[in-house]
Motif scaffolding. Structure first.
Motif, short mmCIF file in Angstrom:
data_model
loop_
_atom_site.label_atom_id
_atom_site.label_comp_id
_atom_site.label_asym_id
_atom_site.label_seq_id
_atom_site.Cartn_x
_atom_site.Cartn_y
_atom_site.Cartn_z
N ALA A 1 0.84 -1.21 0.00
CA ALA A 1 0.00 0.00 0.00
C ALA A 1 0.86 1.25 0.00
O ALA A 1 1.98 1.25 0.49
N MET B 1 7.51 -14.19 5.76
CA MET B 1 8.53 -13.79 6.73
C MET B 1 9.61 -12.92 6.09
O MET B 1 10.18 -12.04 6.72
N THR B 2 9.87 -13.18 4.81
CA THR B 2 10.98 -12.51 4.14
C THR B 2 10.58 -11.22 3.44
O THR B 2 11.40 -10.60 2.78
N ASP B 3 9.32 -10.82 3.57
CA ASP B 3 8.87 -9.64 2.81
C ASP B 3 9.08 -8.37 3.61
O ASP B 3 8.29 -8.01 4.48
N GLY B 4 10.15 -7.64 3.30
CA GLY B 4 10.51 -6.46 4.08
C GLY B 4 9.75 -5.20 3.71
O GLY B 4 10.01 -4.13 4.27
N ARG B 5 8.80 -5.29 2.77
CA ARG B 5 8.09 -4.06 2.38
C ARG B 5 7.32 -3.46 3.54
O ARG B 5 7.20 -2.24 3.66
N LEU C 1 8.14 -3.31 6.51
CA LEU C 1 9.04 -2.54 7.39
C LEU C 1 9.17 -1.11 6.88
O LEU C 1 9.08 -0.15 7.64
N SER C 2 9.37 -0.99 5.56
CA SER C 2 9.47 0.36 4.99
C SER C 2 8.15 1.11 5.14
O SER C 2 8.13 2.31 5.43
N LEU C 3 7.05 0.39 4.94
CA LEU C 3 5.75 1.05 5.07
C LEU C 3 5.55 1.58 6.50
O LEU C 3 5.08 2.71 6.70
N HIS D 1 7.56 -13.96 11.83
CA HIS D 1 8.38 -14.98 12.49
C HIS D 1 8.90 -14.48 13.83
O HIS D 1 9.29 -13.32 13.96
N ASP E 1 11.58 -14.78 15.31
CA ASP E 1 12.96 -14.32 15.43
C ASP E 1 13.23 -12.98 14.76
O ASP E 1 14.34 -12.47 14.83
N ILE E 2 12.23 -12.44 14.08
CA ILE E 2 12.50 -11.16 13.42
C ILE E 2 11.67 -10.03 14.01
O ILE E 2 11.63 -8.93 13.45
N PHE F 1 13.12 -6.45 14.37
CA PHE F 1 13.10 -5.51 13.23
C PHE F 1 11.78 -4.74 13.23
O PHE F 1 11.74 -3.53 13.01
N CYS G 1 11.05 -0.67 13.67
CA CYS G 1 10.43 0.10 12.58
C CYS G 1 9.13 0.76 13.03
O CYS G 1 8.44 1.37 12.22
#
Ligand code: HEM
Ligand code: SF4
Lengths: 557, 140
Positions: free
Chosen positions: B40, B59-63, B65-67, B88, B90-91, B94, B98
């Motif tokens: 979005a 789990m691997t989708d970092g978008r 975090l930026s949003l 996940h 363990d993350i 992060f 953010c």
């Protein structure tokens, strides 16, 4: 070099603790294979064809003698007594046991080292010129900026889960020994090390090798270095949000840049950067001076160039003379030289070094060279600061244990990936091809006559061996289940001071037995058509690919 | 009752909360709880939401975090920001850094582990949405 403080030490120890816990939970079955994969990659652990592989970060290729000794012990305690120098200036261990990795990481942490972000879709170890701080053609030392980027990118909250891996290279010399043009971000620093906070940086983006090789484009010129991190943040954010995630072969930033066009990509980055409060986020001048102070020149003695002594020694010993010619490079300080210790001995995989060799290199660094060691992307060791009157002694000791080979920059100084012998992605073996070429061109006079020639081999499209930027590139391909090799000519990584360029494919691929013959034909064309003193690359630039094509394919067609 | 990780003034804790009636972006009206995808584009209207959730597809989708960073730093959103979907354990650190202040896990069994690793380091190299001081800016 950079010295860890309490903060750095605490940070990596806490990281080891977290990873130890993750490993234990994985072994107990609380983490699935896929979940653990993502966590272990970001701690350097890769699983390949035969065994796990641990990639240890050597930040911008610089390490101390104490650290190299620790790597030697690790290779003895946890591996088979050797390590592998990678094309990204790291060291890889090929046989660690998964359960031992937390202990290995702790042993690394004990000497201020780690394996953080050496794999996985995140910002990887920053690379630079292996001659940084020593090279005669250096304008400004790139290492403080590499360290700045290393710290900033370590466990960055926003950029650890990118569409794909992300590689940054930095250069501060005329000759681009870091190949910034084939990196996701390439940075050229302009200025002087006396005023590190006033440097200006040129930023290239969107380069990369792999199956779609692309050269990076200049997207920002002469940016004040205090904005380096915020500008990088802007690039990373655009990539993190808009890079493709549906297809891993189209996920690198180069594909995004190409899809948008460089102009639109640059506009998006600039728009993002304008929206960031970049004055507030600017790197304080005090921080840049603090980092730069770590890279102040060592206490060089006042020495004269040892031309006369070396002249005598070279006359006495032809092998030393060859080594001097190819493996010893000009230093910025009189009386000193930069030395490349070649790992490219016929019959040994390029880049493989034994623990004894590591220990020896560490002791030479202590004896002669301020305890400093570098790893080059050509997969060799470099001792950056050797007094010229010690060169002969160093060479004799190096030669005695297989590190005194004279071939830096010559055809037998091959960059080669592990290929089909070790790597599950390979289309073809690469190590036996490297060895066959080294045997074919073993004769020194012949190699010397050929002059500087980069020959790079990759076992598949992923291009770990940088075949696209070899003057001669060899790529393993699969032809109906058979191992074939595609040969390209005229690529280069930018070392010569010109913009880098990708090689051109000469024609249909050939079987393994034919590779050496084809390379020999290529060489004959060059020898026949070159002007006096013309290198392979300059000759190729002048005559183009046609004469090579004709010689190789004329009769067969 | 769903259980999740929540930021409280003294840190993080596992809380039982009432089910939130999340509303997707095209049907959402000011005052409701808004759930958006990681792709979005942040809109000023969202400031009117009672709560905002970002749904992570993997789990691997970092978008996401930026949003989250954009919502906190650019949009100035101060309300509750919830991470949902394939999160996940363990993350979570992060996510916390953010600007998320509530985290739902697909499997509540892992909440304890997540809580244990919500802040694995005593200090970080770079400033973040929740902490402006860092090793880099303090010139230590
Ligand atoms: C044997 C296990 C290995 C595997 C499975 C492997 C896998 C890969 C893959 C899949 C890529 C492509 C990445 C992409 O397209 O984004 C890649 C790139 C690369 N690998 Fe490896 N690799 C291995 C070993 C090595 C070694 C030993 C080196 C160093 C000597 C190396 C150096 C590189 C480099 C420099 C690239 C970057 C090419 C680029 O810029 O795109 N790799 N590797
Ligand atoms: S180039 Fe291909 S074969 Fe060689 S190491 Fe990389 S992935 Fe493996």
């Amino acid at each position: 070099m950079y010295q860890y403080n309490e903060f750095d030490r605490t940070f990596i120890n806490q990281r080891v603790a977290h990873y130890r816990d993750q490993t234990e939970r994985y072994l107990q079955g609380d983490l699935s294979e896929d979940e653990f994969l993502q966590l272990r990659l970001r701690n350097g652990l890769y699983v390949q064809r035969l065994a796990p592989m641990l990639r240890v970060a050597i930040p911008y290729g610089t390490l101390s003698s104490q650290q190299l000794r620790a790597l030697a012990s690790i290779s003895n305690d946890f591996d088979r007594g050797y390590g592998h120098l990678s094309t990204r200036q790291n060291m890889q261990f090929n046989w660690p046991a998964l359960e031992d990795v937390p202990d290995i990481l702790q042993a690394l942490a004990d000497v201020d080292m780690h394996a953080i972000q050496t794999s996985g879709s995140c910002i990887r170890n920053v690379t630079t010129d292996q001659f940084a701080g020593a090279a005669a053609d250096e304008e400004i030392d790139p290492r403080p900026y590499c360290e700045l980027l290393r710290q900033w990118s370590t466990s960055h909250p926003e950029f650890e889960w990118l569409p794909r891996k992300f590689k940054i290279a930095v250069i501060g010399a005329t000759f681009d020994r870091a190949a910034i043009g084939v990196h996701d971000i390439g940075i050229r620093v302009n200025g002087s090390s006396e005023q590190p906070e006033n440097a200006l940086v040129d930023i290239y983006a969107g380069g990369g090798l792999g199956r779609t090789p692309v050269l990076g484009a200049l997207i920002r010129e002469r940016l004040p270095v205090k904005h380096l991190l915020t500008y990088t943040e802007a690039i990373m954010r655009v990539y993190n949000r808009y890079g493709r995630r549906d297809n891993k072969y189209k996920a690198r930033i180069k594909i995004l840049v190409r899809a948008l066009t460089i102009e639109k990509f640059k506009a998006k980055v600039d728009e993002e950067w304008a929206a960031i409060n970049h004055e507030q986020g600017a790197v304080p001048a005090a921080e840049l001076s603090r980092l730069s102070a770590f890279f102040a020149p060592p206490s060089f003695a006042e020495l004269d160039n040892a031309g006369e002594l070396l002249g005598t020694q070279r006359l006495e010993n032809p092998a030393f003379n060859r080594w001097m010619k190819h493996n010893v490079h000009p230093h910025r300080v009189s009386g000193y030289s930069v030395v490349t210790l070649s790992t490219k001995v016929t019959g040994m995989p390029p880049g493989d070094v034994s623990s004894d060799q590591m220990d020896a290199v560490a002791s030479w660094a202590d004896c002669y060279g301020f305890g400093e060691i570098r790893i080059s992307h050509e997969q060799n060791f470099v001792l950056p600061h050797i007094p010229q009157d010690k060169l002969y002694a160093l060479w004799q000791q190096a030669d005695a244990i297989g590190l005194g080979h004279f071939n830096a920059g010559l055809i037998s100084d091959i960059i080669c990936c592990p290929g089909g012998d070790y790597c599950s992605l390979a289309n073809a073996k690469s190590l036996p091809v490297a060895e066959a070429i080294q045997r074919r061109f073993a004769d020194y006079d012949y190699q010397y006559d050929l002059g500087s020639l980069d020959l790079n081999i990759s076992g598949c499209m992923n291009a770990c061996g940088h075949h696209h930027v070899g003057h001669i590139g060899i790529l393993g391909v699969d032809k109906k289940g058979q191992e074939f090799y595609q040969i390209s000519l005229g690529g280069h990584a930018g070392h010569s001071g010109e913009a880098p360029r990708l090689g051109q494919i000469i024609g249909p691929s050939v079987a393994r037995e034919e590779v050496c013959d084809v390379i020999e034909k290529v060489i004959k064309v060059y020898l026949g058509l070159r002007f006096e003193g013309e290198t392979f690359l300059s000759c190729f630039n002048r005559i183009g690919i046609l004469p090579f094509k004709e010689s190789i394919y004329a009769k067969a067609a | 009752m769903p259980r999740l990780l929540k930021r409280i003034p003294s840190g993080w804790q596992i809380c039982d909360v009432a089910e939130t009636p999340w509303i997707a972006q095209d049907e959402w009206r000011a005052g409701g709880a808004l759930q958006v995808g990681v792709d979005a584009e942040p809109l000023a209207d969202w400031l009117e939401a009672s709560s905002v959730a970002i749904e992570f597809p993997a789990m691997t989708d970092g978008r996401g975090l930026s949003l989250a960073v954009l919502m906190r730093n650019r949009l100035g959103y101060r309300g509750e920001l919830v991470a949902r979907g394939s999160i996940h354990q363990d993350i979570v650190h992060f996510l916390a850094r953010c600007g998320f202040d509530a985290i739902e896990l697909p499997n509540e069994e892992h909440l304890e582990t997540a809580l244990k690793w919500i802040d694995p380091h005593t200090g970080y190299y770079q400033p973040s949405v929740i902490r402006s001081e860092s090793a880099l800016t303090s010139a230590n």
